[in-house]
Design a protein around this motif. Structure first.
Motif, short mmCIF file in Angstrom:
data_model
loop_
_atom_site.label_atom_id
_atom_site.label_comp_id
_atom_site.label_asym_id
_atom_site.label_seq_id
_atom_site.Cartn_x
_atom_site.Cartn_y
_atom_site.Cartn_z
N ALA A 54 -20.64 41.94 -18.72
CA ALA A 54 -20.91 43.18 -19.95
C ALA A 54 -20.93 43.12 -21.16
CB ALA A 54 -20.13 44.45 -19.40
N ILE A 55 -20.22 42.20 -21.50
CA ILE A 55 -20.14 41.89 -22.82
C ILE A 55 -21.37 41.23 -23.28
CG2 ILE A 55 -19.01 39.67 -25.02
CD1 ILE A 55 -16.20 40.24 -23.40
N PHE A 104 -15.18 38.08 -25.34
CA PHE A 104 -15.72 36.75 -24.85
C PHE A 104 -14.92 36.00 -24.20
CE2 PHE A 104 -19.12 34.13 -24.40
CZ PHE A 104 -19.90 34.41 -22.96
N GLN A 105 -14.40 35.28 -25.29
CA GLN A 105 -13.23 34.33 -24.31
C GLN A 105 -12.23 34.76 -23.58
OE1 GLN A 105 -11.02 33.32 -28.13
NE2 GLN A 105 -12.62 31.92 -29.48
N LEU A 106 -11.82 35.47 -23.62
CA LEU A 106 -11.20 36.31 -22.64
C LEU A 106 -11.28 36.69 -21.69
CD1 LEU A 106 -8.29 37.21 -25.29
CD2 LEU A 106 -7.65 34.90 -23.83
N ALA A 107 -12.41 37.05 -21.59
CA ALA A 107 -13.61 38.12 -20.17
C ALA A 107 -12.53 37.64 -18.85
CB ALA A 107 -14.25 37.28 -19.95
N GLY A 108 -12.30 35.73 -18.30
CA GLY A 108 -11.50 36.23 -17.36
C GLY A 108 -12.95 36.08 -15.92
N THR A 109 -13.40 37.09 -15.96
CA THR A 109 -14.75 37.15 -14.96
C THR A 109 -16.36 37.35 -15.60
OG1 THR A 109 -14.79 38.88 -14.47
CG2 THR A 109 -13.25 38.63 -13.42
N ALA A 110 -17.18 36.68 -14.37
CA ALA A 110 -18.62 37.40 -15.23
C ALA A 110 -19.10 38.30 -15.54
CB ALA A 110 -19.31 36.31 -13.57
N THR A 124 -17.77 45.42 -30.33
CA THR A 124 -18.58 46.72 -29.38
C THR A 124 -17.39 47.72 -28.09
OG1 THR A 124 -19.21 44.91 -27.33
CG2 THR A 124 -21.18 45.47 -29.45
N THR A 125 -17.76 47.96 -27.78
CA THR A 125 -17.34 48.53 -26.80
C THR A 125 -16.72 47.78 -25.84
OG1 THR A 125 -18.71 49.94 -26.20
CG2 THR A 125 -16.94 51.28 -26.99
N SER A 126 -17.75 47.13 -24.80
CA SER A 126 -17.00 46.10 -24.78
C SER A 126 -16.95 44.97 -24.72
CB SER A 126 -18.23 45.24 -23.58
OG SER A 126 -19.30 46.93 -23.14
N ALA A 127 -16.38 44.42 -26.15
CA ALA A 127 -15.92 43.43 -26.66
C ALA A 127 -15.41 44.29 -27.77
CB ALA A 127 -16.95 42.30 -27.34
N PRO A 128 -14.21 45.31 -28.16
CA PRO A 128 -13.15 45.15 -28.88
C PRO A 128 -13.39 44.07 -30.08
CG PRO A 128 -12.27 46.06 -27.23
CD PRO A 128 -12.90 45.41 -26.57
N GLN A 129 -12.83 42.57 -29.79
CA GLN A 129 -12.03 41.72 -30.42
C GLN A 129 -13.75 41.03 -30.59
OE1 GLN A 129 -9.11 42.30 -32.03
NE2 GLN A 129 -9.07 43.72 -30.69
N GLY A 130 -14.77 41.23 -30.61
CA GLY A 130 -15.58 40.25 -30.45
C GLY A 130 -16.01 39.10 -29.75
N ILE A 131 -15.94 37.99 -30.33
CA ILE A 131 -15.64 36.51 -29.72
C ILE A 131 -14.75 36.93 -28.52
CG2 ILE A 131 -14.94 35.34 -31.16
CD1 ILE A 131 -18.19 34.36 -29.23
N ILE A 132 -13.27 37.14 -29.35
CA ILE A 132 -11.80 37.19 -28.40
C ILE A 132 -12.29 37.26 -27.24
CG2 ILE A 132 -9.18 37.37 -28.61
CD1 ILE A 132 -10.22 36.35 -32.34
N SER A 186 -10.62 31.88 -20.04
CA SER A 186 -9.30 32.05 -20.95
C SER A 186 -8.37 31.24 -20.66
CB SER A 186 -9.52 33.50 -19.67
OG SER A 186 -10.70 34.24 -19.52
N ILE A 187 -8.86 30.45 -20.08
CA ILE A 187 -7.23 29.42 -19.25
C ILE A 187 -7.24 29.05 -20.40
CG2 ILE A 187 -6.32 27.93 -18.32
CD1 ILE A 187 -7.24 29.18 -15.59
N PHE A 188 -8.15 27.91 -20.92
CA PHE A 188 -8.13 27.14 -22.51
C PHE A 188 -7.66 28.25 -23.47
CE2 PHE A 188 -9.62 24.00 -19.09
CZ PHE A 188 -8.92 22.75 -19.44
N SER A 189 -8.60 28.96 -23.37
CA SER A 189 -8.08 29.94 -24.73
C SER A 189 -6.34 30.60 -24.22
CB SER A 189 -8.73 31.35 -24.60
OG SER A 189 -8.11 31.81 -25.71
N LEU A 190 -6.18 31.07 -23.61
CA LEU A 190 -4.23 31.44 -23.70
C LEU A 190 -3.51 29.64 -23.86
CD1 LEU A 190 -4.01 33.41 -20.61
CD2 LEU A 190 -4.11 34.40 -22.82
#
Length: 180
Positions: A60-61, A49-55, A39-47, A148-152
């Motif tokens: 928004a996603i 959400f993985q890298l959102a970083g903040t609540a 979506t526009t809030s999640a251009p990479q989909g679940i990724i 986000s940290i564990f994704s990176l």
């Protein structure tokens, strides 16, 4: 043709072939599941959400996904556990195969580090998924940051591990298939 000079190609191996096929099938399934999550809030989909970083970003996603897509995101995270097992098995088998005829100490040390990087990546992926599954209602800053940290950490471990595999393969003294 001289029979003594003909060497058959080394087979891929059943376990490695099954791991490769299973990893590919699960990866394709996850890609298909990810398409409606873009979506526009999640251009990479679940990724995203993985890298959102903040609540706030995670919220928004989630708001951009319809209720059905939130369920799809959860299902995608659960399926990802199977994918983690499959790709980790594949990468460890591939590391063993590429380092099998590497007698040198340096090569064994590199292979050991590559295995460790892949295990760290897989473990980070599991922890990331657990954080994400707990970050749906309502999203939390600490869970968003942990994911986000564990994704990176996962992506770093995978990239460095794959680079190590390339080094192991490039330094090979004997070809995988002997010249005929």
């Amino acid at each position: 043709m001289d029979q003594t000079r003909h060497h058959p190609k080394r087979p891929l191996g059943l376990a490695l072939a099954v791991s490769l096929a299973l990893s590919a099938a699960l990866f394709i399934a996850l890609l298909v599941m990810n398409q409606p999550l873009k979506t526009t809030s999640a251009p990479q989909g679940i990724i995203s959400f993985q890298l959102a970083g903040t609540a706030q970003h995670a919220q928004a996603i989630l708001a951009s996904w319809q209720p059905d897509n939130v369920s799809l995101a959860r299902a995608s995270l659960w399926l990802d556990f199977a994918f983690i097992a499959a790709y980790l098995t594949l990468l460890l088998q591939l590391t063993r195969r590429l380092s099998r005829d590497r007698p040198g100490v340096r090569e064994r040390i590199i292979a050991k580090w590559v295995r460790m990087l892949f295990i760290v990546a897989g473990t980070s992926d599991v922890i990331e998924n657990i954080a994400l599954l707990n970050n749906f209602n309502p999203p939390d800053n600490s869970l968003s940051m942990a994911a986000s940290i564990f994704s990176l950490l996962k992506f770093t471990g995978l990239l460095l591990g794959l680079a190590g595999l390339i080094i192991i393969r490039a330094a090979r003294r004997q070809p995988l298939t002997p010249a005929s």
